[in-house]
Design a protein around this motif. Structure first.
Motif, PDB file in Angstrom:
ATOM      1  N   ARG A  13      54.887  17.986  11.037  1.00 32.55           N
ATOM      2  CA  ARG A  13      54.696  19.282  11.706  1.00 32.55           C
ATOM      3  C   ARG A  13      55.491  19.354  13.009  1.00 32.55           C
ATOM      4  N   ASP A  14      55.628  18.216  13.726  1.00 27.56           N
ATOM      5  CA  ASP A  14      56.337  18.183  15.007  1.00 27.56           C
ATOM      6  C   ASP A  14      57.295  16.998  14.990  1.00 27.56           C
ATOM      7  N   ALA A  15      58.543  17.260  14.633  1.00 25.43           N
ATOM      8  CA  ALA A  15      59.535  16.197  14.466  1.00 25.43           C
ATOM      9  C   ALA A  15      59.771  15.421  15.758  1.00 25.43           C
ATOM     10  N   TYR A  16      59.850  16.115  16.854  1.00 31.08           N
ATOM     11  CA  TYR A  16      60.143  15.444  18.120  1.00 31.08           C
ATOM     12  C   TYR A  16      58.993  14.515  18.524  1.00 31.08           C
ATOM     13  N   ALA A  17      57.767  15.029  18.504  1.00 32.76           N
ATOM     14  CA  ALA A  17      56.614  14.213  18.906  1.00 32.76           C
ATOM     15  C   ALA A  17      56.464  12.992  18.001  1.00 32.76           C
ATOM     16  N   LEU A  18      56.635  13.182  16.688  1.00 33.09           N
ATOM     17  CA  LEU A  18      56.465  12.053  15.780  1.00 33.09           C
ATOM     18  C   LEU A  18      57.602  11.042  15.936  1.00 33.09           C
ATOM     19  N   GLY A  39      61.030  20.962  19.952  1.00 36.25           N
ATOM     20  CA  GLY A  39      61.410  22.130  19.173  1.00 36.25           C
ATOM     21  C   GLY A  39      62.477  21.858  18.126  1.00 36.25           C
ATOM     22  N   ASP A  40      63.150  20.698  18.200  1.00 36.10           N
ATOM     23  CA  ASP A  40      64.131  20.366  17.164  1.00 36.10           C
ATOM     24  C   ASP A  40      63.404  20.161  15.839  1.00 36.10           C
ATOM     25  N   GLU A  41      63.928  20.749  14.778  1.00 28.81           N
ATOM     26  CA  GLU A  41      63.281  20.659  13.469  1.00 28.81           C
ATOM     27  C   GLU A  41      63.588  19.354  12.749  1.00 28.81           C
ATOM     28  N   GLU A  42      64.625  18.640  13.174  1.00 28.81           N
ATOM     29  CA  GLU A  42      64.961  17.330  12.622  1.00 28.81           C
ATOM     30  C   GLU A  42      65.278  16.395  13.780  1.00 28.81           C
ATOM     31  N   CYS A  43      64.667  15.220  13.772  1.00 29.91           N
ATOM     32  CA  CYS A  43      64.898  14.234  14.822  1.00 29.91           C
ATOM     33  C   CYS A  43      65.075  12.873  14.168  1.00 29.91           C
ATOM     34  N   MET A  44      66.147  12.173  14.547  1.00 31.86           N
ATOM     35  CA  MET A  44      66.418  10.863  13.970  1.00 31.86           C
ATOM     36  C   MET A  44      66.362   9.808  15.066  1.00 31.86           C
ATOM     37  N   ILE A  57      61.460  15.407   9.699  1.00 35.55           N
ATOM     38  CA  ILE A  57      61.842  16.765   9.334  1.00 35.55           C
ATOM     39  C   ILE A  57      60.599  17.647   9.316  1.00 35.55           C
ATOM     40  N   GLU A  58      60.640  18.743  10.059  1.00 38.74           N
ATOM     41  CA  GLU A  58      59.490  19.644  10.094  1.00 38.74           C
ATOM     42  C   GLU A  58      59.380  20.429   8.788  1.00 38.74           C
ATOM     43  N   VAL A  59      58.146  20.492   8.286  1.00 41.30           N
ATOM     44  CA  VAL A  59      57.827  21.276   7.091  1.00 41.30           C
ATOM     45  C   VAL A  59      56.600  22.125   7.415  1.00 41.30           C
ATOM     46  N   PRO A  60      56.431  23.261   6.735  1.00 38.15           N
ATOM     47  CA  PRO A  60      55.315  24.153   7.079  1.00 38.15           C
ATOM     48  C   PRO A  60      53.957  23.688   6.562  1.00 38.15           C
ATOM     49  N   GLU A  61      53.928  22.941   5.475  1.00 39.22           N
ATOM     50  CA  GLU A  61      52.643  22.576   4.892  1.00 39.22           C
ATOM     51  C   GLU A  61      52.088  21.296   5.525  1.00 39.22           C
ATOM     52  N   PRO A  62      50.757  21.212   5.655  1.00 35.91           N
ATOM     53  CA  PRO A  62      50.135  20.002   6.206  1.00 35.91           C
ATOM     54  C   PRO A  62      50.098  18.884   5.169  1.00 35.91           C
TER      55      PRO A  62
END
Length: 134
Positions: A13-18, A39-44, A57-62
Protein backbone atom coordinates in the motif's frame (compact mmCIF):
# COMPACT_ATOMS: atom_id res chain seq x y z
CA UNK A 1 20.48 -21.79 -20.30
CA UNK A 2 19.36 -20.41 -16.96
CA UNK A 3 17.57 -17.32 -15.75
CA UNK A 4 18.82 -14.95 -13.07
CA UNK A 5 16.66 -13.14 -10.54
CA UNK A 6 16.68 -9.41 -11.26
CA UNK A 7 14.88 -8.47 -8.04
CA UNK A 8 12.14 -9.61 -5.70
CA UNK A 9 8.95 -7.56 -5.77
CA UNK A 10 6.49 -6.87 -2.96
CA UNK A 11 2.98 -5.58 -3.61
CA UNK A 12 2.10 -3.03 -0.95
CA UNK A 13 0.00 0.00 0.00
CA UNK A 14 2.92 2.38 0.77
CA UNK A 15 6.03 1.60 -1.26
CA UNK A 16 8.23 4.21 0.36
CA UNK A 17 7.38 3.31 3.98
CA UNK A 18 7.79 -0.42 3.34
CA UNK A 19 11.10 0.10 1.52
CA UNK A 20 12.39 2.00 4.57
CA UNK A 21 11.26 -0.80 6.89
CA UNK A 22 13.05 -3.47 4.84
CA UNK A 23 16.13 -1.28 4.34
CA UNK A 24 16.41 -1.12 8.14
CA UNK A 25 15.95 -4.87 8.51
CA UNK A 26 18.45 -5.85 5.83
CA UNK A 27 20.95 -2.99 5.77
CA UNK A 28 19.93 -2.19 2.18
CA UNK A 29 19.73 1.33 0.76
CA UNK A 30 18.03 3.15 -2.11
CA UNK A 31 19.82 4.02 -5.33
CA UNK A 32 21.86 7.14 -4.53
CA UNK A 33 21.48 8.33 -8.14
CA UNK A 34 17.71 7.85 -8.15
CA UNK A 35 16.44 8.12 -4.55
CA UNK A 36 12.85 7.29 -3.73
CA UNK A 37 10.56 9.49 -1.71
CA UNK A 38 7.16 9.61 -0.04
CA UNK A 39 4.39 9.11 -2.60
CA UNK A 40 6.55 7.17 -5.07
CA UNK A 41 4.55 4.20 -6.35
CA UNK A 42 7.67 2.06 -6.85
CA UNK A 43 10.69 2.04 -4.55
CA UNK A 44 13.76 -0.17 -4.91
CA UNK A 45 16.44 -0.90 -2.32
CA UNK A 46 19.80 -2.55 -2.90
CA UNK A 47 22.08 -4.76 -0.83
CA UNK A 48 25.40 -3.13 0.11
CA UNK A 49 27.21 -4.98 -2.70
CA UNK A 50 24.40 -4.27 -5.19
CA UNK A 51 23.74 -7.92 -5.99
CA UNK A 52 20.32 -8.15 -4.32
CA UNK A 53 17.39 -5.84 -4.95
CA UNK A 54 13.91 -5.57 -3.50
CA UNK A 55 11.21 -3.61 -5.32
CA UNK A 56 8.09 -2.34 -3.56
CA UNK A 57 5.14 -1.60 -5.84
CA UNK A 58 1.92 0.06 -4.69
CA UNK A 59 -1.29 -1.79 -5.49
CA UNK A 60 -4.87 -0.78 -4.61
CA UNK A 61 -6.01 -4.03 -3.02
CA UNK A 62 -5.09 -5.03 0.56
CA UNK A 63 -3.27 -8.24 1.45
CA UNK A 64 -5.88 -11.00 1.59
CA UNK A 65 -4.21 -14.24 2.71
CA UNK A 66 -0.90 -15.72 3.82
CA UNK A 67 1.78 -14.91 1.27
CA UNK A 68 3.00 -17.86 -0.79
CA UNK A 69 6.58 -16.59 -0.94
CA UNK A 70 8.51 -15.27 2.02
CA UNK A 71 12.05 -14.46 3.12
CA UNK A 72 13.90 -16.57 5.68
CA UNK A 73 16.47 -14.40 7.43
CA UNK A 74 19.51 -15.34 9.51
CA UNK A 75 21.35 -12.91 11.79
CA UNK A 76 24.54 -11.49 10.29
CA UNK A 77 25.82 -11.13 13.85
CA UNK A 78 24.62 -12.35 17.21
CA UNK A 79 21.84 -14.84 17.83
CA UNK A 80 18.35 -15.42 16.50
CA UNK A 81 16.85 -14.07 19.72
CA UNK A 82 19.00 -10.92 19.67
CA UNK A 83 18.00 -10.32 16.05
CA UNK A 84 14.35 -10.97 16.93
CA UNK A 85 14.54 -8.19 19.54
CA UNK A 86 16.00 -5.81 16.92
CA UNK A 87 13.30 -6.71 14.37
CA UNK A 88 10.57 -6.05 16.93
CA UNK A 89 12.10 -2.63 17.65
CA UNK A 90 11.81 -1.91 13.91
CA UNK A 91 8.05 -2.65 14.20
CA UNK A 92 7.93 -6.21 12.91
CA UNK A 93 5.24 -8.25 14.68
CA UNK A 94 5.28 -11.88 15.76
CA UNK A 95 2.83 -14.09 13.85
CA UNK A 96 3.94 -17.50 15.18
CA UNK A 97 6.73 -18.48 17.58
CA UNK A 98 8.12 -21.85 16.45
CA UNK A 99 11.14 -21.90 18.80
CA UNK A 100 11.70 -25.19 20.60
CA UNK A 101 12.99 -25.74 24.17
CA UNK A 102 16.26 -27.14 22.77
CA UNK A 103 16.96 -23.83 20.97
CA UNK A 104 16.02 -24.98 17.47
CA UNK A 105 13.17 -23.49 15.48
CA UNK A 106 12.27 -20.08 14.12
CA UNK A 107 9.91 -17.15 14.57
CA UNK A 108 7.40 -16.10 11.91
CA UNK A 109 7.08 -12.32 11.73
CA UNK A 110 5.14 -9.79 9.66
CA UNK A 111 6.22 -6.46 8.26
CA UNK A 112 3.96 -3.40 8.79
CA UNK A 113 1.74 -4.48 5.85
CA UNK A 114 1.38 -8.08 6.96
CA UNK A 115 3.94 -9.73 4.65
CA UNK A 116 5.33 -12.69 6.53
CA UNK A 117 9.00 -13.59 6.97
CA UNK A 118 11.00 -15.78 9.34
CA UNK A 119 14.04 -15.32 11.54
CA UNK A 120 16.14 -18.47 11.88
CA UNK A 121 19.10 -19.32 14.09
CA UNK A 122 22.44 -17.88 13.03
CA UNK A 123 25.04 -19.97 11.23
CA UNK A 124 27.13 -19.89 14.42
CA UNK A 125 24.23 -21.19 16.53
CA UNK A 126 23.59 -24.06 14.11
CA UNK A 127 27.31 -24.92 13.93
CA UNK A 128 27.56 -24.92 17.73
CA UNK A 129 24.57 -27.26 18.02
CA UNK A 130 26.04 -29.52 15.33
CA UNK A 131 29.33 -29.76 17.27
CA UNK A 132 27.44 -30.73 20.43
CA UNK A 133 25.70 -33.57 18.62
CA UNK A 134 28.93 -35.02 17.14
Amino acid sequence: MTALISHTSFDCRDAYALSLFWAGILGFSPDADNPDGPGDEECMIFSPDGTQRLLFIEVPEPKQVKNRLHLDLVPAEGTRDQELARLLELEATVVDDRRMPDGTGWVVLADPEGNEFCILRSDAERARDHQRSV
